[in-house]
Motif scaffolding. Structure first.
Motif, PDB file in Angstrom:
ATOM      1  N   PRO A  92      11.161  -4.606 -21.198  1.00  0.00           N
ATOM      2  CA  PRO A  92      10.657  -3.197 -21.414  1.00  0.00           C
ATOM      3  C   PRO A  92      11.404  -2.630 -22.438  1.00  0.00           C
ATOM      4  O   PRO A  92      10.916  -1.716 -22.947  1.00  0.00           O
ATOM      5  CB  PRO A  92      11.031  -2.488 -20.154  1.00  0.00           C
ATOM      6  N   ASN A  93      12.483  -3.080 -22.687  1.00  0.00           N
ATOM      7  CA  ASN A  93      13.442  -2.415 -23.714  1.00  0.00           C
ATOM      8  C   ASN A  93      13.120  -3.072 -25.100  1.00  0.00           C
ATOM      9  O   ASN A  93      13.714  -2.563 -26.100  1.00  0.00           O
ATOM     10  CB  ASN A  93      15.034  -2.726 -23.525  1.00  0.00           C
ATOM     11  N   ASN A  94      12.453  -3.997 -25.277  1.00  0.00           N
ATOM     12  CA  ASN A  94      11.703  -4.380 -26.465  1.00  0.00           C
ATOM     13  C   ASN A  94      10.341  -4.852 -26.204  1.00  0.00           C
ATOM     14  O   ASN A  94       9.856  -5.872 -26.412  1.00  0.00           O
ATOM     15  CB  ASN A  94      12.600  -5.739 -26.766  1.00  0.00           C
ATOM     16  N   ALA A  95       9.570  -3.609 -25.725  1.00  0.00           N
ATOM     17  CA  ALA A  95       8.195  -4.028 -25.228  1.00  0.00           C
ATOM     18  C   ALA A  95       7.421  -4.267 -26.441  1.00  0.00           C
ATOM     19  O   ALA A  95       6.340  -5.158 -26.363  1.00  0.00           O
ATOM     20  CB  ALA A  95       7.675  -2.597 -24.579  1.00  0.00           C
ATOM     21  N   MET A  96       7.416  -3.718 -27.703  1.00  0.00           N
ATOM     22  CA  MET A  96       6.617  -4.210 -28.729  1.00  0.00           C
ATOM     23  C   MET A  96       6.505  -5.563 -28.986  1.00  0.00           C
ATOM     24  O   MET A  96       5.383  -6.331 -29.065  1.00  0.00           O
ATOM     25  CB  MET A  96       6.982  -3.391 -29.898  1.00  0.00           C
ATOM     26  N   GLU A  97       7.688  -6.190 -29.102  1.00  0.00           N
ATOM     27  CA  GLU A  97       7.689  -7.511 -29.667  1.00  0.00           C
ATOM     28  C   GLU A  97       7.453  -8.508 -28.482  1.00  0.00           C
ATOM     29  O   GLU A  97       6.392  -9.558 -28.697  1.00  0.00           O
ATOM     30  CB  GLU A  97       9.149  -7.815 -30.132  1.00  0.00           C
ATOM     31  N   THR A  98       8.160  -8.175 -27.150  1.00  0.00           N
ATOM     32  CA  THR A  98       7.763  -9.119 -25.988  1.00  0.00           C
ATOM     33  C   THR A  98       6.130  -8.790 -25.457  1.00  0.00           C
ATOM     34  O   THR A  98       5.691  -9.890 -25.112  1.00  0.00           O
ATOM     35  CB  THR A  98       8.505  -8.778 -25.002  1.00  0.00           C
ATOM     36  N   SER A  99       5.667  -7.831 -25.764  1.00  0.00           N
ATOM     37  CA  SER A  99       4.329  -7.657 -25.344  1.00  0.00           C
ATOM     38  C   SER A  99       3.447  -8.532 -26.076  1.00  0.00           C
ATOM     39  O   SER A  99       2.469  -9.269 -25.587  1.00  0.00           O
ATOM     40  CB  SER A  99       3.902  -6.193 -25.354  1.00  0.00           C
ATOM     41  N   ARG A 100       3.781  -8.679 -27.350  1.00  0.00           N
ATOM     42  CA  ARG A 100       2.863  -9.836 -28.086  1.00  0.00           C
ATOM     43  C   ARG A 100       2.960 -11.017 -27.643  1.00  0.00           C
ATOM     44  O   ARG A 100       2.212 -11.934 -27.504  1.00  0.00           O
ATOM     45  CB  ARG A 100       3.245  -9.954 -29.725  1.00  0.00           C
ATOM     46  N   VAL A 101       4.370 -11.573 -27.343  1.00  0.00           N
ATOM     47  CA  VAL A 101       4.545 -12.980 -26.685  1.00  0.00           C
ATOM     48  C   VAL A 101       3.862 -13.092 -25.374  1.00  0.00           C
ATOM     49  O   VAL A 101       3.077 -14.198 -24.958  1.00  0.00           O
ATOM     50  CB  VAL A 101       5.789 -13.220 -26.666  1.00  0.00           C
ATOM     51  N   VAL A 102       3.871 -12.033 -24.592  1.00  0.00           N
ATOM     52  CA  VAL A 102       3.276 -12.071 -23.269  1.00  0.00           C
ATOM     53  C   VAL A 102       1.784 -12.184 -23.260  1.00  0.00           C
ATOM     54  O   VAL A 102       1.135 -13.173 -22.714  1.00  0.00           O
ATOM     55  CB  VAL A 102       3.555 -10.982 -22.392  1.00  0.00           C
TER      56      VAL A 102
END
Ligand SMILES: [Zn+2]
Length: 317
Positions: A92-102
Protein backbone atom coordinates in the motif's frame (compact mmCIF):
# COMPACT_ATOMS: atom_id res chain seq x y z
CA UNK A 1 -16.57 -20.47 -20.18
CA UNK A 2 -17.33 -23.89 -18.93
CA UNK A 3 -19.72 -25.81 -21.09
CA UNK A 4 -22.24 -26.60 -18.42
CA UNK A 5 -25.97 -27.02 -18.45
CA UNK A 6 -26.20 -26.79 -14.66
CA UNK A 7 -27.14 -23.63 -12.78
CA UNK A 8 -24.57 -20.94 -12.12
CA UNK A 9 -23.46 -19.66 -8.72
CA UNK A 10 -25.90 -16.75 -8.57
CA UNK A 11 -28.93 -18.86 -9.47
CA UNK A 12 -27.91 -21.42 -6.84
CA UNK A 13 -27.44 -18.74 -4.17
CA UNK A 14 -30.85 -17.36 -4.94
CA UNK A 15 -32.33 -20.79 -4.27
CA UNK A 16 -30.40 -21.58 -1.11
CA UNK A 17 -27.03 -22.15 0.47
CA UNK A 18 -24.01 -22.99 -1.64
CA UNK A 19 -21.23 -24.91 0.01
CA UNK A 20 -17.52 -24.27 -0.54
CA UNK A 21 -14.62 -26.65 -0.16
CA UNK A 22 -11.16 -25.08 0.10
CA UNK A 23 -8.04 -25.88 2.08
CA UNK A 24 -6.52 -28.39 -0.30
CA UNK A 25 -2.96 -27.17 0.31
CA UNK A 26 -2.86 -28.50 3.87
CA UNK A 27 -4.31 -31.77 2.63
CA UNK A 28 -1.74 -32.13 -0.16
CA UNK A 29 1.06 -31.45 2.32
CA UNK A 30 -0.30 -34.05 4.76
CA UNK A 31 -0.34 -36.60 1.95
CA UNK A 32 3.27 -35.85 1.06
CA UNK A 33 2.70 -34.15 -2.30
CA UNK A 34 3.96 -30.63 -1.59
CA UNK A 35 6.47 -28.95 0.67
CA UNK A 36 5.39 -26.93 3.71
CA UNK A 37 6.98 -23.48 3.60
CA UNK A 38 6.71 -22.54 -0.09
CA UNK A 39 3.12 -23.91 -0.04
CA UNK A 40 0.65 -22.18 -2.41
CA UNK A 41 3.27 -21.51 -5.12
CA UNK A 42 2.92 -25.09 -6.28
CA UNK A 43 -0.02 -23.88 -8.35
CA UNK A 44 -0.03 -20.13 -8.43
CA UNK A 45 2.86 -17.73 -8.21
CA UNK A 46 5.71 -17.53 -10.69
CA UNK A 47 7.92 -15.66 -8.22
CA UNK A 48 7.41 -18.22 -5.49
CA UNK A 49 7.66 -21.15 -7.90
CA UNK A 50 11.27 -20.04 -8.40
CA UNK A 51 11.85 -21.09 -4.79
CA UNK A 52 11.15 -24.68 -5.78
CA UNK A 53 12.67 -24.43 -9.28
CA UNK A 54 9.38 -24.71 -11.18
CA UNK A 55 8.74 -21.20 -12.53
CA UNK A 56 8.49 -22.51 -16.10
CA UNK A 57 5.64 -24.83 -15.11
CA UNK A 58 3.28 -22.02 -14.10
CA UNK A 59 0.92 -22.04 -17.07
CA UNK A 60 0.78 -25.80 -17.41
CA UNK A 61 0.07 -26.21 -13.67
CA UNK A 62 -2.66 -23.57 -13.67
CA UNK A 63 -4.40 -25.06 -16.69
CA UNK A 64 -4.12 -28.59 -15.39
CA UNK A 65 -5.54 -27.57 -12.00
CA UNK A 66 -8.70 -26.22 -13.64
CA UNK A 67 -8.98 -29.28 -15.88
CA UNK A 68 -8.77 -31.59 -12.85
CA UNK A 69 -11.30 -29.53 -10.93
CA UNK A 70 -13.73 -29.66 -13.86
CA UNK A 71 -13.34 -33.41 -14.13
CA UNK A 72 -14.21 -33.89 -10.46
CA UNK A 73 -16.97 -31.26 -10.47
CA UNK A 74 -18.82 -33.12 -13.21
CA UNK A 75 -19.20 -36.12 -10.88
CA UNK A 76 -21.42 -34.20 -8.50
CA UNK A 77 -22.88 -31.21 -10.37
CA UNK A 78 -20.44 -28.93 -8.52
CA UNK A 79 -19.23 -25.56 -9.77
CA UNK A 80 -15.60 -24.72 -10.44
CA UNK A 81 -14.18 -21.42 -9.26
CA UNK A 82 -11.11 -19.80 -10.69
CA UNK A 83 -9.03 -18.72 -7.73
CA UNK A 84 -6.82 -15.74 -7.08
CA UNK A 85 -5.43 -14.75 -3.70
CA UNK A 86 -3.05 -12.49 -1.85
CA UNK A 87 0.10 -12.20 -3.95
CA UNK A 88 2.61 -10.94 -1.36
CA UNK A 89 3.54 -8.42 -4.09
CA UNK A 90 1.07 -5.68 -3.09
CA UNK A 91 2.41 -2.79 -1.03
CA UNK A 92 0.00 0.00 0.00
CA UNK A 93 2.98 2.32 0.41
CA UNK A 94 3.88 1.80 -3.22
CA UNK A 95 0.39 1.15 -4.50
CA UNK A 96 0.78 2.52 -8.06
CA UNK A 97 3.68 0.33 -9.02
CA UNK A 98 2.73 -2.81 -7.10
CA UNK A 99 -0.88 -2.65 -8.33
CA UNK A 100 0.39 -3.08 -11.89
CA UNK A 101 2.31 -6.21 -10.88
CA UNK A 102 -0.69 -7.66 -9.03
CA UNK A 103 -3.09 -6.87 -11.86
CA UNK A 104 -0.84 -8.57 -14.41
CA UNK A 105 -0.66 -11.70 -12.22
CA UNK A 106 -4.43 -11.85 -11.81
CA UNK A 107 -5.08 -11.24 -15.51
CA UNK A 108 -2.65 -13.96 -16.51
CA UNK A 109 -4.03 -16.55 -14.09
CA UNK A 110 -7.66 -15.85 -14.82
CA UNK A 111 -7.17 -15.79 -18.58
CA UNK A 112 -5.86 -19.34 -18.40
CA UNK A 113 -8.67 -20.34 -16.03
CA UNK A 114 -11.37 -18.86 -18.26
CA UNK A 115 -9.92 -20.65 -21.29
CA UNK A 116 -10.06 -23.96 -19.42
CA UNK A 117 -13.59 -23.22 -18.18
CA UNK A 118 -14.73 -21.82 -14.84
CA UNK A 119 -18.11 -20.86 -13.41
CA UNK A 120 -17.10 -17.92 -11.20
CA UNK A 121 -14.03 -16.50 -9.46
CA UNK A 122 -13.05 -16.51 -5.81
CA UNK A 123 -10.54 -13.90 -4.72
CA UNK A 124 -9.60 -15.07 -1.26
CA UNK A 125 -7.34 -14.57 1.77
CA UNK A 126 -7.02 -10.87 0.94
CA UNK A 127 -4.85 -9.09 3.50
CA UNK A 128 -5.37 -5.71 1.84
CA UNK A 129 -8.61 -4.13 0.66
CA UNK A 130 -6.53 -2.40 -2.03
CA UNK A 131 -5.41 -5.71 -3.46
CA UNK A 132 -8.92 -7.18 -3.21
CA UNK A 133 -10.24 -4.22 -5.24
CA UNK A 134 -7.76 -4.99 -8.04
CA UNK A 135 -8.95 -8.60 -8.03
CA UNK A 136 -12.56 -7.50 -8.20
CA UNK A 137 -11.87 -5.21 -11.17
CA UNK A 138 -10.14 -7.99 -13.09
CA UNK A 139 -12.98 -10.44 -12.38
CA UNK A 140 -15.60 -7.91 -13.47
CA UNK A 141 -13.66 -7.21 -16.69
CA UNK A 142 -14.00 -10.89 -17.48
CA UNK A 143 -17.75 -10.70 -16.86
CA UNK A 144 -17.78 -13.43 -14.22
CA UNK A 145 -19.56 -13.57 -10.85
CA UNK A 146 -17.14 -12.40 -8.15
CA UNK A 147 -16.71 -13.72 -4.64
CA UNK A 148 -14.18 -11.69 -2.65
CA UNK A 149 -13.25 -12.71 0.87
CA UNK A 150 -10.80 -11.21 3.31
CA UNK A 151 -8.21 -12.77 5.57
CA UNK A 152 -8.71 -11.65 9.18
CA UNK A 153 -5.30 -12.02 10.78
CA UNK A 154 -5.53 -8.76 12.71
CA UNK A 155 -8.23 -8.23 15.35
CA UNK A 156 -10.35 -5.62 13.56
CA UNK A 157 -8.83 -4.32 10.34
CA UNK A 158 -7.23 -5.33 7.07
CA UNK A 159 -3.51 -4.69 6.76
CA UNK A 160 -4.26 -1.43 4.98
CA UNK A 161 -6.38 -0.28 7.90
CA UNK A 162 -10.01 -0.90 6.91
CA UNK A 163 -12.42 -2.34 9.42
CA UNK A 164 -13.39 -5.78 8.06
CA UNK A 165 -17.06 -4.87 7.95
CA UNK A 166 -16.40 -1.58 6.12
CA UNK A 167 -14.03 -3.35 3.72
CA UNK A 168 -16.77 -5.85 2.83
CA UNK A 169 -19.24 -3.01 2.33
CA UNK A 170 -16.81 -1.28 -0.05
CA UNK A 171 -16.34 -4.48 -2.02
CA UNK A 172 -20.10 -4.93 -2.25
CA UNK A 173 -20.49 -1.32 -3.40
CA UNK A 174 -17.84 -1.96 -6.05
CA UNK A 175 -19.83 -4.84 -7.47
CA UNK A 176 -18.76 -8.00 -5.62
CA UNK A 177 -21.56 -10.57 -5.71
CA UNK A 178 -20.41 -12.36 -2.55
CA UNK A 179 -18.24 -10.91 0.25
CA UNK A 180 -17.02 -12.28 3.55
CA UNK A 181 -14.09 -13.92 5.30
CA UNK A 182 -11.94 -16.99 4.76
CA UNK A 183 -8.98 -18.63 6.49
CA UNK A 184 -7.13 -17.62 9.68
CA UNK A 185 -10.03 -17.91 12.10
CA UNK A 186 -11.94 -20.92 13.35
CA UNK A 187 -15.72 -20.75 13.62
CA UNK A 188 -15.74 -19.34 17.17
CA UNK A 189 -13.82 -16.20 16.27
CA UNK A 190 -15.03 -15.83 12.70
CA UNK A 191 -18.78 -16.00 13.23
CA UNK A 192 -19.09 -12.83 15.38
CA UNK A 193 -17.42 -10.82 12.58
CA UNK A 194 -19.52 -12.54 9.93
CA UNK A 195 -22.65 -11.63 11.85
CA UNK A 196 -21.70 -7.94 11.66
CA UNK A 197 -20.92 -8.23 7.95
CA UNK A 198 -24.24 -9.98 7.36
CA UNK A 199 -26.17 -7.20 9.07
CA UNK A 200 -24.33 -4.53 7.05
CA UNK A 201 -24.16 -5.68 3.42
CA UNK A 202 -27.12 -6.60 1.25
CA UNK A 203 -25.23 -8.91 -1.15
CA UNK A 204 -24.48 -12.59 -0.49
CA UNK A 205 -22.11 -13.41 2.41
CA UNK A 206 -19.48 -16.14 2.59
CA UNK A 207 -17.82 -17.73 5.63
CA UNK A 208 -14.97 -20.19 5.14
CA UNK A 209 -13.20 -20.68 8.49
CA UNK A 210 -10.38 -23.05 9.31
CA UNK A 211 -11.46 -26.14 11.31
CA UNK A 212 -9.38 -25.22 14.36
CA UNK A 213 -10.31 -24.16 17.90
CA UNK A 214 -9.45 -20.47 17.94
CA UNK A 215 -10.74 -18.48 20.91
CA UNK A 216 -10.88 -15.01 22.46
CA UNK A 217 -7.18 -15.17 23.40
CA UNK A 218 -6.12 -16.77 20.12
CA UNK A 219 -8.20 -15.18 17.39
CA UNK A 220 -6.36 -16.93 14.57
CA UNK A 221 -4.77 -20.32 14.03
CA UNK A 222 -1.45 -18.55 13.55
CA UNK A 223 -1.61 -17.52 17.21
CA UNK A 224 -2.33 -20.98 18.68
CA UNK A 225 0.43 -22.42 20.88
CA UNK A 226 1.35 -26.02 21.65
CA UNK A 227 1.46 -27.20 25.28
CA UNK A 228 5.15 -26.30 25.46
CA UNK A 229 4.54 -22.79 24.14
CA UNK A 230 5.66 -23.24 20.53
CA UNK A 231 3.74 -21.82 17.59
CA UNK A 232 1.41 -24.57 16.41
CA UNK A 233 0.89 -23.10 12.91
CA UNK A 234 1.15 -24.70 10.47
CA UNK A 235 2.70 -28.07 11.30
CA UNK A 236 1.49 -28.87 14.83
CA UNK A 237 -2.15 -27.84 14.70
CA UNK A 238 -3.70 -31.30 15.13
CA UNK A 239 -4.57 -30.94 18.84
CA UNK A 240 -6.74 -27.96 17.91
CA UNK A 241 -8.74 -29.64 15.14
CA UNK A 242 -12.51 -29.62 15.24
CA UNK A 243 -14.22 -32.94 14.71
CA UNK A 244 -16.78 -33.42 11.92
CA UNK A 245 -19.76 -32.94 14.25
CA UNK A 246 -18.43 -29.58 15.40
CA UNK A 247 -17.93 -28.42 11.80
CA UNK A 248 -21.46 -29.60 11.02
CA UNK A 249 -22.65 -27.44 13.91
CA UNK A 250 -20.72 -24.49 12.47
CA UNK A 251 -22.58 -24.96 9.19
CA UNK A 252 -25.92 -24.85 11.01
CA UNK A 253 -24.93 -21.74 12.99
CA UNK A 254 -23.76 -19.99 9.82
CA UNK A 255 -27.06 -20.79 8.14
CA UNK A 256 -28.99 -19.44 11.13
CA UNK A 257 -27.30 -16.03 10.88
CA UNK A 258 -27.95 -15.83 7.15
CA UNK A 259 -24.66 -16.84 5.57
CA UNK A 260 -25.21 -17.83 1.93
CA UNK A 261 -21.91 -19.49 1.06
CA UNK A 262 -20.67 -21.82 3.79
CA UNK A 263 -17.33 -23.53 3.46
CA UNK A 264 -14.02 -24.46 4.97
CA UNK A 265 -10.43 -23.34 4.46
CA UNK A 266 -6.95 -24.58 5.48
CA UNK A 267 -7.19 -27.86 7.39
CA UNK A 268 -10.33 -28.80 5.49
CA UNK A 269 -10.84 -32.38 4.37
CA UNK A 270 -13.60 -34.32 2.60
CA UNK A 271 -15.16 -35.76 5.77
CA UNK A 272 -15.80 -32.23 7.07
CA UNK A 273 -17.32 -31.09 3.80
CA UNK A 274 -19.65 -34.09 3.73
CA UNK A 275 -20.71 -33.63 7.38
CA UNK A 276 -21.38 -29.94 6.75
CA UNK A 277 -23.35 -30.69 3.58
CA UNK A 278 -25.50 -33.24 5.38
CA UNK A 279 -26.05 -30.83 8.29
CA UNK A 280 -27.43 -28.41 5.69
CA UNK A 281 -29.82 -31.05 4.41
CA UNK A 282 -27.87 -32.00 1.30
CA UNK A 283 -27.03 -35.45 0.01
CA UNK A 284 -23.71 -35.43 -1.83
CA UNK A 285 -21.83 -38.11 -3.82
CA UNK A 286 -19.65 -38.80 -0.75
CA UNK A 287 -22.80 -39.54 1.27
CA UNK A 288 -22.49 -43.04 -0.16
CA UNK A 289 -19.87 -43.61 2.53
CA UNK A 290 -21.43 -41.65 5.37
CA UNK A 291 -21.02 -43.39 8.74
CA UNK A 292 -23.40 -46.25 9.58
CA UNK A 293 -22.25 -46.91 13.14
CA UNK A 294 -25.26 -49.16 13.83
CA UNK A 295 -23.45 -51.73 11.68
CA UNK A 296 -20.24 -51.59 13.69
CA UNK A 297 -19.51 -54.99 15.29
CA UNK A 298 -18.84 -53.53 18.74
CA UNK A 299 -20.48 -50.12 18.79
CA UNK A 300 -23.55 -51.08 16.78
CA UNK A 301 -27.04 -51.96 17.95
CA UNK A 302 -27.11 -55.55 16.70
CA UNK A 303 -24.75 -57.21 19.10
CA UNK A 304 -25.97 -59.99 21.30
CA UNK A 305 -26.32 -59.57 25.07
CA UNK A 306 -23.33 -61.70 25.89
CA UNK A 307 -21.15 -59.34 23.92
CA UNK A 308 -22.43 -56.27 25.75
CA UNK A 309 -20.37 -57.06 28.86
CA UNK A 310 -17.25 -57.23 26.73
CA UNK A 311 -18.09 -53.91 25.06
CA UNK A 312 -18.74 -52.29 28.43
CA UNK A 313 -15.29 -53.46 29.58
CA UNK A 314 -13.73 -52.25 26.37
CA UNK A 315 -15.34 -48.82 26.56
CA UNK A 316 -14.30 -48.34 30.20
CA UNK A 317 -10.65 -49.00 29.47
ZN1 LIG B 1 -6.87 -21.04 4.36
Amino acid sequence: MRNTTSKGILERLQEGIVQGAEGYVFELERRGYIKAGPYVPEVVHREKLKDVGRENDLERMNRQAVQLANEVAREGDALVAGNICNTWAYDPNNAMETSRVVRAMYEEQLTWAVEEGIDFVISETNDYLGEAMIALEVIKQLGLPAMVTLASVQPHTTRDGYDYVEACQRLADAGADIVGLNCDRGPETMLPLIEKIRSTVSCYVAAQPVPFKTDALHLTFESLRTSDGQQAFPLALEPFLYNRFEMAEFARRARSIGVNYIGICCGGAPHYVRAMAEALGKTVPASKYSPAMELHPMLGAHVEDKDQRFIADWKSQ
